[in-house]
Structures are given as structure tokens and as C-alpha cells.
Design an enzyme around this catalytic site. Sequence first.
Site, PDB file in Angstrom:
ATOM      1  N   LYS A  67       0.848  -1.188   0.000  1.00 64.48           N
ATOM      2  CA  LYS A  67       0.000   0.000   0.000  1.00 64.48           C
ATOM      3  C   LYS A  67       0.890   1.246   0.000  1.00 64.48           C
ATOM      4  O   LYS A  67       1.900   1.286   0.708  1.00 64.48           O
ATOM      5  CB  LYS A  67      -0.900  -0.015   1.255  1.00 64.48           C
ATOM      6  CG  LYS A  67      -1.956   1.087   1.286  1.00 64.48           C
ATOM      7  CD  LYS A  67      -2.851   0.974   2.529  1.00 64.48           C
ATOM      8  CE  LYS A  67      -3.991   1.984   2.521  1.00 64.48           C
ATOM      9  NZ  LYS A  67      -4.857   1.868   3.698  1.00 64.48           N
ATOM     10  N   SER A 112      -9.886   2.139   2.570  1.00 57.68           N
ATOM     11  CA  SER A 112      -8.911   2.825   1.750  1.00 57.68           C
ATOM     12  C   SER A 112      -7.924   1.901   1.044  1.00 57.68           C
ATOM     13  O   SER A 112      -7.281   2.319   0.090  1.00 57.68           O
ATOM     14  CB  SER A 112      -8.131   3.804   2.617  1.00 57.68           C
ATOM     15  OG  SER A 112      -7.342   3.105   3.572  1.00 57.68           O
ATOM     16  N   SER A 128     -10.401  -0.118   6.799  1.00 66.08           N
ATOM     17  CA  SER A 128      -9.712   0.017   5.515  1.00 66.08           C
ATOM     18  C   SER A 128      -9.017  -1.240   5.002  1.00 66.08           C
ATOM     19  O   SER A 128      -8.538  -1.266   3.869  1.00 66.08           O
ATOM     20  CB  SER A 128      -8.687   1.151   5.581  1.00 66.08           C
ATOM     21  OG  SER A 128      -9.332   2.385   5.434  1.00 66.08           O
TER      22      SER A 128
END
Lengths: 491, 492
Positions: free
Chosen positions: A78, A158, A182
Site C-alpha cells: 500500500k 482505503s 480500511s
Amino acid sequence: MIDLVSSDLVSIRNSLQNKEFTAVELLSEYIERITKSSKLNLFNTTNFENALKAAKESDQKIIRGEARSLEGVPIGVKDLFCTAGVRTTASSKILENFVPAYESTITQKLYDQGMILLGKLSNDEFAMGSSNETSSSGPAVNPWKSCSSDKELVPGGSSGGSSGAVAASLCPFATATDTGGSIRQPAAFTGTVGLKPTYGRCSRWGIVAFASSLDQAGPITKTVADSALALKYMAGYDEKDSTSADVGVEDYQQFVGQSIKGMTVGVPKEYEELDLEDDIKLNWHDAINWYKSAGAEIVSISLPHSKYALPAYYIIAPAEASSNLARYDGVKYGTRITGDDLDDLYKNTRGLGFGAEVKRRILIGTYVLSAGYYDAYYLKAQKVRRLIHSDFVEAFKKVDVIMTPTTPTTAFGIGENLSDPLKMYSNDILTVPVNLAGLPAISIPSGLDSQGLPMGIQIITNHFNEGKLFQFGSIVEKSRSSITNQSEWWL
Amino acid sequence: MNDINTTSEVRHTIEGQGGEWEIIIGLEIHAQVTSESKLFSGSSAAFGGTPMSHVSLVDAAMPGMLPVINKHCVRQAVKTGLGLKAKINSYSVFDRKNYFYPDLPQGYQISQFKYPIVGEGEVKVSLKNGEDIIVRIERLHLEQDAGKSFHDVDPENSYIDLNRSGVALMEIVTMPDLRSAEEAKSFVTKLRTILRYLETCDGNMEEGSLRADINVSVRRPGDSLGTRCEIKNVNSIRFIGMAIEYEAQRQVNEIENGREIIQETRLFDVSTGETRSMRSKEEAHDYRYFPDPDLLPLNLEEGFIKEITHELPELPDNKKERLIKSYGLNSYDADILVSDKNYAEYFESVANGRDPKISVNWITGELFSALNKLNLDIQDSPVSSNQLGELIDLISDGTLSGRLAKDVFEIMLETKKNPKLIVEEKDLSQITDESSIEKIVNKIIESNFDKVAEAREKPKLIGWFVGQVMKESQGKANPATVNDLVKKKIGI
């Protein structure tokens, strides 16, 4: 030709160590597939050249018999984890050219096991969002589509880049972070396994902060066994993170498939009242039966303060974020847009550098911390947080785990909720209480809804008891119907 | 603020047009913690250094960087708290104080707001008039220093040095217990002495290790507290005095001319000696304090505090008491000696087995004036305490007269030689043998016979004879013996 779609972290690791294929061969397959998958817009930055070099070294190590635990296995990261020499943007314009000189603790630990960085995965800007639409590089796209419509869906957020990449078989394992859901919500939206460990289980050092008291890193993988394997190498005390916990890390794979006979599963009665899609409710009830069949006792429990979790979360997280993001001011690094004076520099840099959702949260956070409002908002939210925590403490006196759906809906269309922040925020209703209480939780794919879209079951357990998540998670994995994504429409 | 009991007797007033005014002063002292490294990072906390050479990723607030508390700084704060006779809070919390400034890389300062590490304490201050006052300490907390901005290096750009960014400070806040510039100066001097005894702050004001924010208000004696102004960042004891005097007078003038005092932050301008407005209460920052989620609350174990208690050195007040008791010193001399622990140490070394009064006189007299002239600290004195002791011994055993001793002391300052050696080398020892002195006396009387009769009439002339004898003996004759013999010979 390696079948990446039917491969997972454990099988890839084994194949590499058994020399069924080389790390370079594997990597080349992934690179080709990633390149072909550009429609999904999942990667912010790729690291192919360095990865190839690393793969060659891994092959040498494997040949010499010096292979480490995850030697030569590619990983997606990420874009919130700082990676030395590799651009780290948090999917924000304000960091679009930021190249850290340091490596986050988590990624370093994974490299130390022989993992190879494929690239940096998209996320909602600064992890603020539930759809991965607020990324400065544009929305990431879910590899899944509804059987009745051709519209593109969000991969959740997210960590939508991470969930999308694992779901599309662009990497067998992606790191992610979870502040209010997330990791779990994107996992539920993409048919992947998303683990949010106990707060303090994985180091936050080198991860761009959103809300420090809630942020926790974890893996997104295809299977429960993969998740257990990944956690083993992500977890651990880090003296550089004062909130990291000095609690022993176990070999979590031992819990996968372990019997749950005689153990207890809590079902919060308040969650029955929530506005959940019918298919999701049905799926939840199915899961109750799977656990009964596996020999567990189902116990109705009460989490009376959970209904205040969402408002409390949307005070605490923005409050911390408003302060955490103050450092992005155009003075030291990142984007700088000058003006006539210092105030102009701040206004221009932050005005153009941050997207709308980030600005909204900075404003909320600034407001709730302001003199005269602090007690009414921030302090009250902290009190609610403690009550939510005590609800769980009480519950875990009675049950081993708590089981809920991960999300109230399945994946929605890109653009559908973007103009309605409250509707977007309500996506987190089932995941947020877990973060407020600092608990570990996992989302396991639990079937497809009537539109053919993946659903997820969330299992929550007590602090530092991640083993139980894998133990109970395998039941869902074993009992559900197949969730294979039949169409690879984006290729 | 208004309900604080400050009704104790009026100690000091200033004259306005319409009568007397009392000044009410409270201080916030920022003392840099003596520590190798910064409060939350491992980089050097040393003063100066090439710009940006003491900066870690944490100090520069790089994304994802996290603070880790420096245990030594916590220890120093506790030690200081104990030195201020204050309550040590076993539970304290680090908060973020949020504001934007280029030399504040995080966009917030990590400080302690609601739960400071040290609570209420007190400092006893001896005033010049011999009175003692007690200044109450409200709290002490730990916080980070900011970096430094340079606006005068380049016409186009400002520059920032983050070497100081993140260095540990102790903010020590007093109650509004001070009543004059003199009291404030004496308080800061005393506080600095205590910090130096504790070795928790070097107190070097010129390097910015000790700075004061001064809250000043005025009122008619007996009235409730007036509106205060805060003078920021004053970095010398003299300036603290000047700033208070100017500000108090300004406030009196304002009120007497029918204007109101506006609560505001003011700056002291060193070049004009005036204070001027920086920002009003309305323009004041809203710092949005909240607990720093990157740091857990600080829980101090009882054992930790006990351990530090045992390590505490003897502090100035106790030392003073002991010097008075063990050496029979007066309060004035004792105050001078304890004002710097090196003075007291030097004194005790000299006075060991010797007359304390002679020792203290030599130290505060000859030695201090010499050090002052040479611009040296007592630790760098060319005359060691052992050497001064040896010199005093030579006086006590009659080898040297007071006058000769002063000459020898001068030579010691220049050569760093031991006094005995100097006496030997220069043959300076005192002539005490009466017959030797008598010979010289006889000689002087014989050659000045005309003055003898005169001296019998005017006994003052005895001094002249004594002087001649001393001169003849090159200053070595024992003056008392000379005096006696001259009187005897002349017949007075």
C-alpha cells in the site's frame, strides 16, 4: 506458464522452495499480468527493475539452499508504507514526488524474509475513504462486476489497491492499513481475506499516519492460511513505535483448520437492527449455521454503545488526522506551491496538494479540537470510545469470538456515493467499533450475493488473540460456496 | 486568575501620578534539559553545530516517523521537580500543541498540558535587603524546542536550522508571587543556581538554555489583580529586570491616562529597552491541545522516583544552612558561597582545618577580584584551593604577614607555583625574631634621631618609623613586633 489465478501465498512459497519455478519466472508472470491490468488502476508506482534484480538474488539463495521463509515471493505494498528509494505518495498530490530515504519496519521485515517489492498500491488519499476514489491517481477499480451490469465497481477503501491487486491475482499478498475498516471492507468487496491485527501488534514506524491511535497494518491475502503466514512476519514489537506492544508472536498457521467444537461465537443483537442488504443478512445467518455445524455454541451478546461508534470515530480520526497532516506544509519536502508570503505558501500548497475528502476531515478535526468545542466533541468521543471498549471486554468474558457481516452492502459503483459523505461513512458501521477498541478482526469471503458480488464475514476476538481469527476464519472458508471470479474482463 | 490569593503584605510599590502601584509578576521559565540527545529522538542536543547537522528523520517530521521518549530527560525533569520541592506526578501525558510555523516541522509541539510531570513546589529566594521570600511553583512540564528561522541571511529567502528542533525543555511556571524587577531577577538567579546544582540545565542564558516569559500586571495595593501582559522570550537576567520595569511603568501610565490594559503578548526590544505589542488575545492561537496518540501516558514507578531522590545533591538552601552551622559563617558570606556550588566546594576545601572566616575573606576578596580581572570561572582558577589553603597556613604559622601574603598571592596567580616554593625562592618569609627586628629599629632610630623627640609629641609619627623599618626589612619584618619595638624604643 504459472497459473497465478489459482495460486496463493502458501502455494507460491512452496513452489519456489521446491524449485517448481524460479523467482524470476514468477516475477515475469506477475509483471506481465500487472501490465495487462492497467485498466484496474491499482498501482501508483511499479518497481519492476529492482524487483528483477532481487528475484535473481533470491534464485541464487534458493539454489544455494539459503532461502529465507518467503524467498522470492513478490509483494504489493500500500502506498502508505514508506519504501526507501521508491516513491511513496499516500495517493496524494502533496507527496506526489516524495521518495523516502528510509524503509518502514513492516516492509523491511518482509524483505528480510526474502519478499520482493512489485510496486506501490493505490489507496484513498491518506487512507481517508471507503472506496479508493479519493486517490490522486484516480479511482482504483474492482476486478469484480455485477452479473447484471457492466458498470465498474469500487474495490473498497482505503486499501482498494491492495484488495484489488490480490483479487486480480497481481500479487499473492499485499500490505494494507486499517483505521476504521480500511483492510476489512476492501477485502469484503473483492472476495479476499483482510486481517486487522490488534492495535500495537504491527509497527506503525514508517507508515504515513492517518489517525495514530487507530491505524494498524495488516495483510490482504487470498486465503486464511496465507493471512496467518503473513501476520507471522509482519507482527512484532518495535522500539521505534512507542505504541507497539511487546507481546509474543505465534506461529499462526497452527490455528488454521483447528476444531472450534465447544467454543462460543457471539452475535451482537444490536446489529440485527442495522440497515443491512438482505443478501448480507442471509449470508450472516448462513454463517451462524456453519458455526453450529462445526460444533460451536452461538451466544447472543450485547454491544449497546456500538451505535455511537461511527460518530465517535468521525470525531477522533479527523482530530488526529488534522494534526498528523500538519507536517505537509510545503516547507521541508513534498509539493510546494509558493506565493507572496508564508501564509500563501501554506494556503497554496495545502489548498492544491490535498483533495476534497482530506480537506473535509482536516476541517472536521480542527473544529472538534477547537477551544470551546473540545469537551463537547473530542472528549465526549473519547468517553464513548471507552464505553465501546468495555462493551467488548464484557462480551469476551462470554464468547471466544464475535461474528458479524463486514459491510452493510456489497461493492457499489464508482461515483455512486462520492457526493454523499454520510452514506460513504456509513460503510464503516460494522468495522469501526473494532478500531475504537483496538481489537483484532478478520474479514473472510463468505459467498456471493444475488448479483454475483462477494460478501464478507467479520470475526472479532480479544486483544492479541489473532490465532482464534484464523481458527474461526477457516470455518467460513470451508463452509461457503465457491467465490471464483469467472470473468477476467479487464485483461 | 483573579481568585488567586495574593493578599500578603505589600512588599514593593512604584510611584504613579495618583499614588502607589503594586507590580504582580509571574514567570514561565524555559530551561533546556542537560542531555546528550533530544526529547524524542537520538540526535545530538548540543548547542550550535553546522546548521542541519543534528537532525534525525523524526526531528524533520518525515512521513511515518514516530517519537520515542528519552528516559534521561524524564529523569532530569523529575530531579528538577524534587529540587523545587515539588510534587512528582507519577502519571503525566504528552499533548500536541498545534500551530503552523516553518521552524516547527511537525506542525505541532509535543508538550504537556493537562497532566504535567511535576506539580506544585516552591523556591526560597533571599533578597538583597536580607529578607527571604517563598516563590510558589505552579508546575513543571517537558516539551520540545522548535528550530530556528533566519530571515537576515538572504534578501529573498528565509532559512531554517532544525538543530534545536526537538531539544528537550522544561517549562517551569511560577505563581504570580513576585512583586518587583529585583525579586524576579533574584528568583531567576536562584532558580538557575538550583538547576546548576542539579545539573539538569546549564543555565547559559546567552546560548538560550534559559529563557523567560514574563507575565506582568499592576494594581493599587489591596485591589484584585489587574489585566496582565506577557513579555515573551527574554534571555538575560538584566533584560528581565529592564522589561519588568518598563512594562510596569507603561501599564501605570496607561491606566492613569484613562486607558485600559489589553491582555496581549509583547516583545522586549533590547535596543530600546521597551516592550511592544506582538499580538492581542483575539489574535492568539488556538493551539488545539490534545493527547499525542503516538505516545503512551508516562507512568513513573515509585522506585524510579526514589532512586532519583537518593541521587539528589545537597541543594543551595541546605548547603547554606550547613555552612552557617558548621563553619560559623554569616548569612551574607554563606549566600555568596552557595550561589555557585563550585564556590562552596572551593571554600570547603580551603576551610578544611583552617579558619573559616580567613578562608571566606580570601575567597570572596582576593580570589574573586583576581578571577574577575582574569575573567575566569573558579574551576579554572590559577590558584587551586590547596594552594590557597597553604598560603593561609603560612599566614597562620607567622611565616607571612598579611601584606606579604598578598604579594605571594599575586605571584601565585602569575606562576601557579605553590606559596611555600615562592617564599623559599624569593626569601620572603617574615622576620619574627625580635633581636633581628630590634637591630633594624635601632638603626632607623639612630639615623633619624631628630624625629624621635618630635614623635614623642606627635605619636602619629610612630607610623612613619614603622614604615621605615618595614622598608628596610623589605616588608619581611613582623609588623606587630615592629610596632611594639618602635613604641618601646621611642618611649611611648
